[in-house]
Motif scaffolding. Structure first.
Motif, PDB file in Angstrom:
ATOM      1  N   TYR D   9      77.586  26.346  85.094  1.00 20.74           N
ATOM      2  CA  TYR D   9      78.966  26.596  84.676  1.00 20.74           C
ATOM      3  C   TYR D   9      79.806  25.375  84.941  1.00 20.74           C
ATOM      4  O   TYR D   9      79.653  24.707  85.981  1.00 20.74           O
ATOM      5  CB  TYR D   9      79.545  27.798  85.436  1.00 20.74           C
ATOM      6  CG  TYR D   9      78.965  29.099  84.936  1.00 20.74           C
ATOM      7  CD1 TYR D   9      79.553  29.756  83.865  1.00 20.74           C
ATOM      8  CD2 TYR D   9      77.823  29.643  85.511  1.00 20.74           C
ATOM      9  CE1 TYR D   9      79.024  30.942  83.384  1.00 20.74           C
ATOM     10  CE2 TYR D   9      77.282  30.830  85.035  1.00 20.74           C
ATOM     11  CZ  TYR D   9      77.898  31.486  83.962  1.00 20.74           C
ATOM     12  OH  TYR D   9      77.366  32.638  83.483  1.00 20.74           O
ATOM     13  N   TYR D  14      92.724  23.274  84.402  1.00 19.71           N
ATOM     14  CA  TYR D  14      93.209  23.473  83.053  1.00 19.71           C
ATOM     15  C   TYR D  14      92.803  22.256  82.256  1.00 19.71           C
ATOM     16  O   TYR D  14      92.601  21.183  82.798  1.00 19.71           O
ATOM     17  CB  TYR D  14      94.711  23.666  83.012  1.00 19.71           C
ATOM     18  CG  TYR D  14      95.497  22.469  83.434  1.00 19.71           C
ATOM     19  CD1 TYR D  14      95.876  21.517  82.503  1.00 19.71           C
ATOM     20  CD2 TYR D  14      95.848  22.282  84.766  1.00 19.71           C
ATOM     21  CE1 TYR D  14      96.590  20.406  82.895  1.00 19.71           C
ATOM     22  CE2 TYR D  14      96.559  21.176  85.158  1.00 19.71           C
ATOM     23  CZ  TYR D  14      96.931  20.240  84.219  1.00 19.71           C
ATOM     24  OH  TYR D  14      97.635  19.141  84.607  1.00 19.71           O
ATOM     25  N   GLU D  44      81.481  26.676  79.685  1.00 14.75           N
ATOM     26  CA  GLU D  44      82.736  26.095  80.174  1.00 14.75           C
ATOM     27  C   GLU D  44      83.747  27.213  80.414  1.00 14.75           C
ATOM     28  O   GLU D  44      83.906  28.115  79.599  1.00 14.75           O
ATOM     29  CB  GLU D  44      83.272  25.134  79.118  1.00 14.75           C
ATOM     30  CG  GLU D  44      84.548  24.443  79.543  1.00 14.75           C
ATOM     31  CD  GLU D  44      85.197  23.705  78.387  1.00 14.75           C
ATOM     32  OE1 GLU D  44      84.949  24.076  77.229  1.00 14.75           O
ATOM     33  OE2 GLU D  44      85.949  22.759  78.656  1.00 14.75           O
ATOM     34  N   VAL D  45      84.391  27.162  81.556  1.00 11.46           N
ATOM     35  CA  VAL D  45      85.397  28.177  81.869  1.00 11.46           C
ATOM     36  C   VAL D  45      86.671  27.475  82.320  1.00 11.46           C
ATOM     37  O   VAL D  45      86.637  26.617  83.202  1.00 11.46           O
ATOM     38  CB  VAL D  45      84.900  29.120  82.984  1.00 11.46           C
ATOM     39  CG1 VAL D  45      85.995  30.106  83.357  1.00 11.46           C
ATOM     40  CG2 VAL D  45      83.652  29.854  82.544  1.00 11.46           C
ATOM     41  N   ILE D  46      87.773  27.827  81.695  1.00 10.18           N
ATOM     42  CA  ILE D  46      89.058  27.227  82.081  1.00 10.18           C
ATOM     43  C   ILE D  46      89.850  28.258  82.870  1.00 10.18           C
ATOM     44  O   ILE D  46      90.110  29.354  82.380  1.00 10.18           O
ATOM     45  CB  ILE D  46      89.843  26.795  80.830  1.00 10.18           C
ATOM     46  CG1 ILE D  46      89.034  25.754  80.061  1.00 10.18           C
ATOM     47  CG2 ILE D  46      91.197  26.252  81.214  1.00 10.18           C
ATOM     48  CD1 ILE D  46      89.664  25.328  78.757  1.00 10.18           C
ATOM     49  N   SER D  47      90.201  27.914  84.086  1.00 11.97           N
ATOM     50  CA  SER D  47      90.842  28.909  84.945  1.00 11.97           C
ATOM     51  C   SER D  47      92.352  28.791  85.008  1.00 11.97           C
ATOM     52  O   SER D  47      93.016  29.643  85.565  1.00 11.97           O
ATOM     53  CB  SER D  47      90.293  28.819  86.368  1.00 11.97           C
ATOM     54  OG  SER D  47      88.903  28.974  86.356  1.00 11.97           O
ATOM     55  N   ASP D  57      86.842  33.585  88.786  1.00 11.68           N
ATOM     56  CA  ASP D  57      85.818  33.042  87.888  1.00 11.68           C
ATOM     57  C   ASP D  57      84.564  32.629  88.645  1.00 11.68           C
ATOM     58  O   ASP D  57      83.453  32.874  88.184  1.00 11.68           O
ATOM     59  CB  ASP D  57      86.393  31.856  87.106  1.00 11.68           C
ATOM     60  CG  ASP D  57      87.320  32.328  85.994  1.00 11.68           C
ATOM     61  OD1 ASP D  57      87.149  33.475  85.532  1.00 11.68           O
ATOM     62  OD2 ASP D  57      88.218  31.565  85.597  1.00 11.68           O
TER      63      ASP D  57
END
Ligand SMILES: Nc1ncnc2c1ncn2[C@@H]1O[C@H](COP(=O)(O)OP(=O)(O)OP(=O)(O)O)[C@@H](O)[C@H]1O
Ligand SMILES: Nc1ncnc2c1ncn2[C@@H]1O[C@H](COP(=O)(O)OP(=O)(O)OP(=O)(O)O)[C@@H](O)[C@H]1O
Ligand SMILES: [Mg+2]
Ligand SMILES: [Mg+2]
Lengths: 347, 485, 325, 380
Positions: D9, D14, D44-47, D57
């Protein structure tokens, strides 16, 4: 008819009551004008007082810098003020600024047809705002949620569209607008003055502005009086997005490019400027001249504070305290009290 | 300003709109502090700092602008600020209801559900709750500011007030209905421009004399003349079997040149009837024809724009009528702003001129035009709302209890404008909680009872007796129905 | 009496904005549980609860102010300040934790009373006054800790985020206690006064309510809720950060709004806000588990928020119609 | 999902500026470069900016069976607990640029490499130890900003002739830097030099905007616009000089490759804190690249090729030879490239309290200069 004449031409009787200080109609105007005046006065005193901090302060040059920097806030705050006037709150201004900025660099760039595309970009912003407005009026979503959500959505679309970093540069037209001079005065400052006057008239003296006041003051009565409540309300959101989009363009011209977070700094200040300027956060009452004063006051404050040689914590505390003091000075109660005091001394 | 009130007396306060009656009430109840002078209660100095302060001395008030909290229930409103406590010291719904129910029973109110939020009550119901609350706290003095303004049936009110007086409570009673005052009060104090002119024994003075004291001139009490001949045959408004809200199968016609009255007790559906014509309540069945054409009155605006135009004076001035933050002139002009502007900018000269005219028609003094409307007395606010309706060039005028709170002198002026409006080819639909008003003003009068138009009277048939019988459901051609509302 | 039944249905539903958002929560949770098999494990649930408790507490406090038709921006400042103060004064053990709690409540109470003074007695518009106090509080937090650091006592960090009786997350119990306090508060004269003042200040005052005192007390109480939020946040993050409160600002208003409390005052309640907060953080999980492309996460967040509110409004309309029939 | 592949991951705070998106793109490009394209499933994870969201997340990632998480952490300490939980379940955490103080996580960062003290010394040298300066800082209350500023002040404090006349926060953003610098210039038009963190190009724009003829030395980070300005002979003639150093987006690629080598069993790491070398490009060493890669020591791109805000330090010929401009801008792999093994040696980072360790002491040679020598004798 004669009997009516009698009533109205009976000075002796009605004077008794009026002479007791019943000059409300006129006094109110003064109270509002005084509020606006006091805001400018506080800003002015701050600038003068700041000479203590730096001898370069209090100069015309500094005043111009402050006005230039305030111009962004003034324009966003106008839209924000209209939305607040109709009992709303526009949390999407930050994203709308970004939208305006991103579209400007991506669609127009350094060598696009600015004259043609700038109105197009503004129209897109206006439409986006109108959609929020219709969500508020037709779907009945509370303004807070609607604009927060539409802000997140617009931001997300910008993010997806730019893949994280907006490309392209500022159109020359905007660069010139933001850095040019007119008769020795920065173009933006000239624009600021024109905008402030025009927008004050727009909000206070046009049919549209009056109707917005009415809708914000009492939406039910407005509907009963046959106003297009929902259309008017939605349009305020459109105008707000339009203003924000234009600020996005101004910022592109100023910083020569767009970033996705470029609007963040203007959300809270835009609300603060409106409220400090004497508008009611609950709607129905507002005067843009006050908002302009609020915006200038806030900008002046941060400009001066950043020049103080203290730890950031102290600076922040001073900023907050001065805002609170200004609010205390701006209370309407204070004027009424002063007025009464003066009145008493006169009699 | 001075005034003395005796125990067990019902004392009237009289005065034209803006004379200072409500202000006096506010001083007595601790809402406003007097600039000079003092109040003595049973000989002791009395200077209440708040409602509670006044209440603790046994003075309680029913206000002109209803002071109930809309989102709370009837029961809660009756008991505020202290609700019924349960065993754990927390508020108990049941205790609150019990206590409030007791109050309602004590003051003979049987038809209002305690659990209803006040928001959903009709204006008349709100008024009665306001009165009950005042009654419940009155130990020494009861102050009622225009308690009958929106009550079509005042018997209940009179009975309660008399009961209080018999129990030794001094009652200050404010009303613009002289007949009411005469039947209830023994003495009256007349206010003018914030000063007490005189306190008189009501038995010893004529209406004319009272009026003379109130406004400093002789009254003009004649109702305007009817002109039955000028009523056209073609109806301007034609309802055919309309269902809307509480109204079922309503059919009526209003011709140009005609004033059609509606008589009803509170909550019989007359509000929906008026709202349907004003474009505020959707028509579910049947149709409304305007000048013979089916009209789609889907919104207030649509109703205003329809052929001859429909102007409307709403019931609840505070909620539906005024824009408290706007000036009086702006309030009057708001519906007709397009006519007062040049290039989208409000043209002050035109606005002032057009507003001044309708203000004069309702005897609203020009000096008030520049004030914020919230600073006007209740009656003057009402005048501004009527002026707004007159402003529009509409030929259909729909008035829901327009003279509520308007002083005696001005009422005559309003009647005159309404009659002139009809004489110039307009059609008027008017509801009033004051039956004499209908009797003297209308060419025809319909009775609404239980959501239906049950009867109609024309010309000389319109008498108070006939209307009273009609509104309680007692039809001339049918045996009497026992219950009333 | 047709009208009567309509209104009783209405009044029943008025208190039930919370029920509707709870329904939204259940729907979202079902989606989450289906797409993420481990969702129902105690570990996941504990995490879920621990995550949303600080926001829920902040939103609970904010509800009091929103019910009064106000805005309290100082929430961000109080949380930051509480967090840094706890981080620089590690008080070990259960007694230390209790002392920490007292400190947190005191900070919130003092900040709240300043807000109350400014808003209720000096009559400054709430949003402006609390903006001022928020900035001041932020400054004080920065003075105490100019960069993230310090540490929270182990007892707070471990015990408060743990599971009681092998079953219930402790932070969840604290939240339940708060909900209980609210339900009791609602049934006091003060509680009724909040609703009355928020709806119509003039009428409330003419009804004999001390509107200023009501406001003042509400701000104090709200401040204490923020202090408690800061306390629970500290248990979560284990250290101090002078910016810790910032993310709470918009989120706590969003929680209140989707929880069904009206920003024009007088309508709504804390339970809705608490579930609203839970919904916002659950959304994060749902978005993750359904694998929405990261760039467009925001679109879904926004859309879900709007949909939740529209759905709630539609439910309300349907049930009013049913009640009327 | 493919069980054969490593579940990796990429967790961002941001993605709203060039730096963040370049760093993310680099990891994405590497994951598509053979042979990793066959080995890695990257999500891809944008928190956003809220630590609670990133905590949530991380928890989801752990629950979803992550093998590794490469991440820009939003907070240096708020994530510790969830990271600890993840480590216990065998998840590898690699943080790039920003760091965490949880011991089991790996920090790959330039922060300990002395940006603050070296750039400060450079400015002092340019000013001959005398003058009024501005400090354009990052985010208030942020530990990285604090570390850089502490390093810089350690130097400035040694020179009584140096006077900090304005210190402001620019949030590592060009436009904010420009506005804040403009404010400071209004108060102190007589400034002699500017020490800036990221956003430095805004400081130059503010100087140019203010209408003054003479420019002053500016030190800052790695934006292309800044490097081009430093190399501009016309601006140099007006007095602009300075050094470009600071945070390279390439750290993300290095972190990712290190993590992959560990997952593949090719590497054991002794230390959890790995230092990425500090870029160091004084004005006279700016050299334009002709193509899409850094060839023969070039370190900036002609304007028009990339935006001014583009952060140049995306390549590293030794650590990341696989990358090209499209990798950084679009996240696309370089055609024909293959993953090259990293050098065996890593540079362990010294302890930095609050940055990469919780309760620890800094080394004795904290703030030692590594890139530049003082040319002026410190005062007392
Ligand atoms: N605030 C409101 N609350 C409830 N219903 C409303 C509201 N505003 C308008 N309506 C209803 O919506 C319909 C249209 O109303 P109206 O024409 O007054 O407003 P509008 O939609 O703004 O007008 P337009 O669409 O012509 O601009 C009417 O049926 C009206 O009753
Ligand atoms: N809130 C206010 N602020 C300032 N002046 C007010 C306010 N309310 C009323 N007044 C003024 O005080 C005077 C007396 O008003 P008051 O309401 O007592 O009249 P009233 O006798 O009750 O009239 P009405 O019969 O119309 O209710 C009026 O001139 C009115 O304009
Ligand atoms: Mg009155
Ligand atoms: Mg470590």
């Amino acid at each position: 008819m004669t009997s009516q004449e009698d009533r109205h031409s009976e000075p002796a009787a009605s004077q008794g009551f009026e002479a007791g200080g019943d000059t409300r109609g006129r006094n109110r105007i003064e109270a509002e004008t005084v509020t606006v005046g006091v805001i400018y006065l506080i800003a002015f005193l701050l600038i003068l007082g700041s000479r203590v901090i730096s001898p370069a302060f209090g100069s015309l040059n500094q005043a111009m810098t402050i006005l230039e920097l305030a111009s962004f806030l003034v324009v966003v705050a106008f839209g924000q003020g209209l939305v607040i006037l109709v009992r709303g709150l526009d949390l999407s201004v930050a994203s709308m600024i970004t939208l305006g900025g991103v579209l400007t660099t991506m669609w127009i760039g350094a060598d696009g047809n600015a004259l043609l595309l700038i109105p197009l970009v503004l129209a897109v912003c206006f439409a986006a705002g109108l959609v929020s407005g219709m969500g508020v009026t037709f779907l009945g979503v509370p303004p807070f949620i609607m604009t927060l959500s539409s802000g997140i959505i617009i931001y997300s679309l910008c993010l997806g569209y730019t893949k994280g970093s907006p490309k392209g540069a500022s159109p020359e037209l905007l660069t010139d607008f933001m850095s040019g001079e007119l008769l020795g005065i920065p173009t933006v400052v000239v624009f600021l003055v024109l905008f402030a006057v025009g927008a004050t008239l727009f909000q206070g003296w046009t049919v549209y502005g009056r109707q917005l006041h009415a809708v914000g003051n009492n939406p039910v009565a407005a509907r009963f009086a046959g106003l297009r409540v929902r259309t008017l309300t939605a349009s305020a959101y459109g105008v707000s997005a339009l203003c924000a989009g234009f600020v996005g363009m101004m910022l592109v011209g100023y910083a020569q490019g767009a970033t996705l977070r470029m609007g963040d700094d203007y959300l809270l200040p835009s609300i603060a400027a409106v409220v400090i300027g004497g508008s009611s956060i609950l709607g129905g009452k507002g005067n843009f001249a006050g908002t302009v004063g609020g915006a200038i006051l806030l900008t002046t404050l941060t400009t001066i504070i950043s020049a103080i040689g203290l730890a950031q914590g102290w600076k922040t505390i001073i900023e907050g305290v001065i805002i609170l003091l200004a609010l205390l000075l701006l209370r309407e109660e204070l004027f009424t009290a002063v007025q009464r005091l003066v009145g008493r001394q006169n009699t | 300003m001075s005034l003395d009130l005796r125990a067990g007396e019902i004392h009237a306060i009289l005065g034209e709109n803006g004379a200072g009656k409500s202000t006096l009430v506010k001083i007595l109840s601790g809402v406003v502090a007097p600039d000079h002078g003092e109040i003595r209660l049973n000989g002791e100095r009395f200077a209440p700092a708040s409602i509670l302060g006044a209440r603790s001395r046994g003075i309680s008030t029913g206000f002109q602008e209803i002071s109930l909290v809309p989102n709370l229930s009837v029961a809660e409103n009756l008991l505020l600020p202290r609700l019924g406590k349960g065993s754990a010291g927390l508020n108990s719904r049941r205790r609150t209801w019990d206590a409030a129910g007791e109050l309602l029973a004590r003051f003979d109110v049987t038809d209002i559900d305690l659990s209803r939020p006040v928001r959903t009550l009709s204006l008349a119901e709100k008024q009665r709750i306001e009165i009950v609350r005042a009654l419940s706290h009155a130990r020494n003095v009861l102050v009622l500011d225009e308690p009958s303004a929106s009550l079509a049936d005042t018997r209940w009110l009179f009975e309660q007030v008399r009961k209080q007086a018999r129990a030794g409570v001094g009652v200050l009673y404010i009303s613009h209905r002289l007949s009411e005052v005469r039947s209830l009060c023994s003495r009256g104090t007349v206010l003018r421009n914030g000063r007490s002119i005189d306190t008189v024994d009501l038995g010893g003075v004529s209406d004319d004399e009272i009026f003379q004291m109130m406004v400093g001139r002789s009254p003009d009490t004649a109702f305007p003349e009817r002109h039955p001949s000028s009523i056209s045959a073609q109806p301007l408004v034609d309802l055919r079997g309309v269902d809307a809200g509480q109204i079922q199968d309503a059919s009526l016609k209003i011709h140009s040149g005609e004033i059609l009255g509606v008589a009803a007790l509170e909550g019989q559906g007359q509000r929906d009837l008026f709202h349907a014509i004003a474009g505020l309540t959707p028509v579910e069945r049947g149709e409304i024809r305007i000048v013979g054409e089916p009209a789609h009155l889907t919104s207030r605006r649509a109703a205003m724009k329809t052929g001859p135009g429909i102007a409307f004076v709403p019931e609840e001035r505070k909620v539906e009528g005024i824009f408290s933050g706007l000036r009086t002139a702006g309030n009057i002009a708001i519906s007709t702003m397009a006519g007062c502007s040049r290039f989208g900018f409000v043209n002050h000269a035109i606005e002032q001129a057009s507003v001044a005219k309708s203000a004069e028609q309702v005897e609203l003094q020009p000096r008030y035009l520049g004030f914020r409307i919230s600073e006007l007395s209740g009656g003057n606010q009402q005048k501004a709302v009527i002026a707004r309706a007159l402003q529009s060039q509409a030929r259909i005028l729909v008035l829901f209890d327009p003279t509520r709170g308007v002083d005696v002198g001005t009422k005559q002026a309003v009647y005159k404008v309404v009659r002139e409006f009809a004489d110039h080819g307009g059609a008027v639909l008017i509801y009033s909680s004051e039956l004499p008003e209908l009797v003297h003003l209308c060419d025809r009068c319909s009775v609404v009872y239980g959501g239906q138009i049950t009867e109609e009277f024309t010309g000389a048939e319109i008498t108070e007796q006939a209307l009273i019988a009609g509104v309680v459901g007692h039809r001339g051609d049918q045996p009497a129905v026992a219950e009333a509302g | 009496m047709a009208y009567g039944s309509k209104t009783s249905a209405l009044s029943r539903l008025a208190g039930n904005g919370a029920a509707i958002i709870a329904l939204v929560y259940v729907v979202l949770f079902s989606i989450y549980a289906v797409s993420e098999p481990t969702a129902l494990s105690l570990f996941s649930i504990t995490n879920l609860v621990n995550n949303f408790v600080p926001l829920a507490l902040a939103a609970a406090g904010q509800t009091l102010i929103v019910l009064l038709a106000g805005f309290d921006l100082s929430v961000a400042g109080v949380i930051s300040l509480t967090n840094v103060v706890l981080a620089v004064t590690p008080l070990e053990g259960p007694l230390g934790a209790l002392a920490g709690l007292a400190i947190a409540l005191a900070i919130g109470g003092v900040a709240g009373s300043i807000n109350g003074l400014l808003v209720a007695y000096l009559r400054i518009q709430s949003i402006a006054a609390t903006l001022g106090t928020m900035i001041v509080l932020k400054g004080v937090a920065l003075l105490i800790l100019s960069a993230p650091g310090g540490w929270i006592s182990d007892w707070i960090v471990y015990e408060l985020t743990d599971v009681a009786f092998g079953l219930v997350p402790i932070s969840g119990l604290i939240l339940l206690a708060v909900a209980g306090v609210w339900l009791a508060l609602k049934r006091t004269d003060f509680g009724a006064a909040i609703y009355a003042v928020g709806e119509d200040e003039t009428s409330a005052s003419l009804s004999g309510i001390n509107t200023r005192l009501t406001k003042f007390k509400s701000y104090c109480l709200a401040g204490m809720f923020y202090g408690l939020a800061g306390y629970m946040l500290s248990a979560q993050t284990a250290t101090g950060n002078p910016n810790a409160g910032e993310p709470f600002l918009l989120l706590c208003f969003a929680s209140v709004a989707i929880g069904g409390t009206s920003f024009s005052g007088g309508r709504g309640g804390m339970i809705g806000s608490i579930i609203g907060a839970a919904t916002l953080l659950l959304m994060q999980k749902v978005l993750f588990s359904t694998g929405v492309s990261s760039f467009y996460t925001g679109m879904f967040q926004g859309a879900v928020m709007i949909a939740a509110v529209v759905f709630a409004a539609a439910m309300l309309r349907v049930s009013i119609r049913k009640g009327a029939a | 999902q493919d069980d054969e592949k490593f579940q990796i991951y990429l967790s961002l705070s941001y993605s709203g500026n060039s730096w963040q998106s370049e760093a993310a793109n680099i990891v994405k490009a590497l994951a598509k470069t053979p042979p990793y394209d066959e080995l890695v499933e990257l999500t891809e994870v944008i928190s956003g900016t809220d630590p609670q969201a990133q905590i949530s997340d991380y928890q989801s990632m752990i629950a979803a069976g992550a093998d590794g998480i490469v991440s820009f952490p939003i907070s240096s300490n708020a994530l510790n607990r969830v990271i600890h939980q993840g480590c216990e379940q065998g998840v590898l955490f690699f943080m790039y640029d920003a760091t965490v103080t949880e011991d089991c996580a790996y920090n790959v960062s330039y922060i300990t490499s002395g940006f603050g003290e070296n750039s400060a010394q450079y400015l002092v040298n340019e000013l001959d130890g005398e003058g009024k300066i501005f400090l354009s800082r990052g985010v208030p209350g942020n530990s990285v900003d604090q570390r850089h500023t502490d390093g810089a002040m350690h130097i400035f404090d040694q020179y009584p002739g140096i006077e900090v006349v304005a210190e402001y926060y620019s949030y590592w953003d060009d436009r904010t830097t420009q506005q804040e610098t403009a404010k400071a210039l209004a108060a102190h038009p007589d400034v002699d030099g500017i020490w800036a963190q990221a956003g430095e190009h805004g400081a130059i724009k503010a100087l140019l905007e203010s209408g003054r003829e003479d420019l002053v030395p500016v030190t800052g980070e790695n934006s292309n616009g800044f490097r081009l300005a430093l190399a501009d002979p016309e601006l140099q003639a007006r007095g602009l000089s300075g050094v470009s150093a600071g945070s390279p987006p390439a750290q993300s690629g290095y972190a990712f490759k290190l993590m992959m080598e560990m997952l593949l069993g090719k590497r054991e790491l002794e230390t959890h804190d790995i230092q990425y070398p500090l870029p160091w490009v004084p004005a006279d060493q700016v050299k334009l690249c002709e193509g899409d890669t850094f060839e023969n020591g070039c370190n900036a791109f002609p304007s028009g090729k990339v935006p001014d805000s583009f952060v140049t330090e995306v390549f590293n010929p030794t650590l990341l030879p696989e990358l090209s401009i499209p990798s950084a801008l679009e996240g696309e792999p370089t055609p024909g490239a293959e993953i090259q093994p990293l050098p065996a040696e890593v540079v362990p980072a010294p302890n930095e309290p609050g940055i990469n360790c919780r309760r620890c002491d800094p080394p004795a040679n904290h703030y030692e200069l590594t890139k530049v020598e003082p040319t002026v004798e410190p005062g007392e």
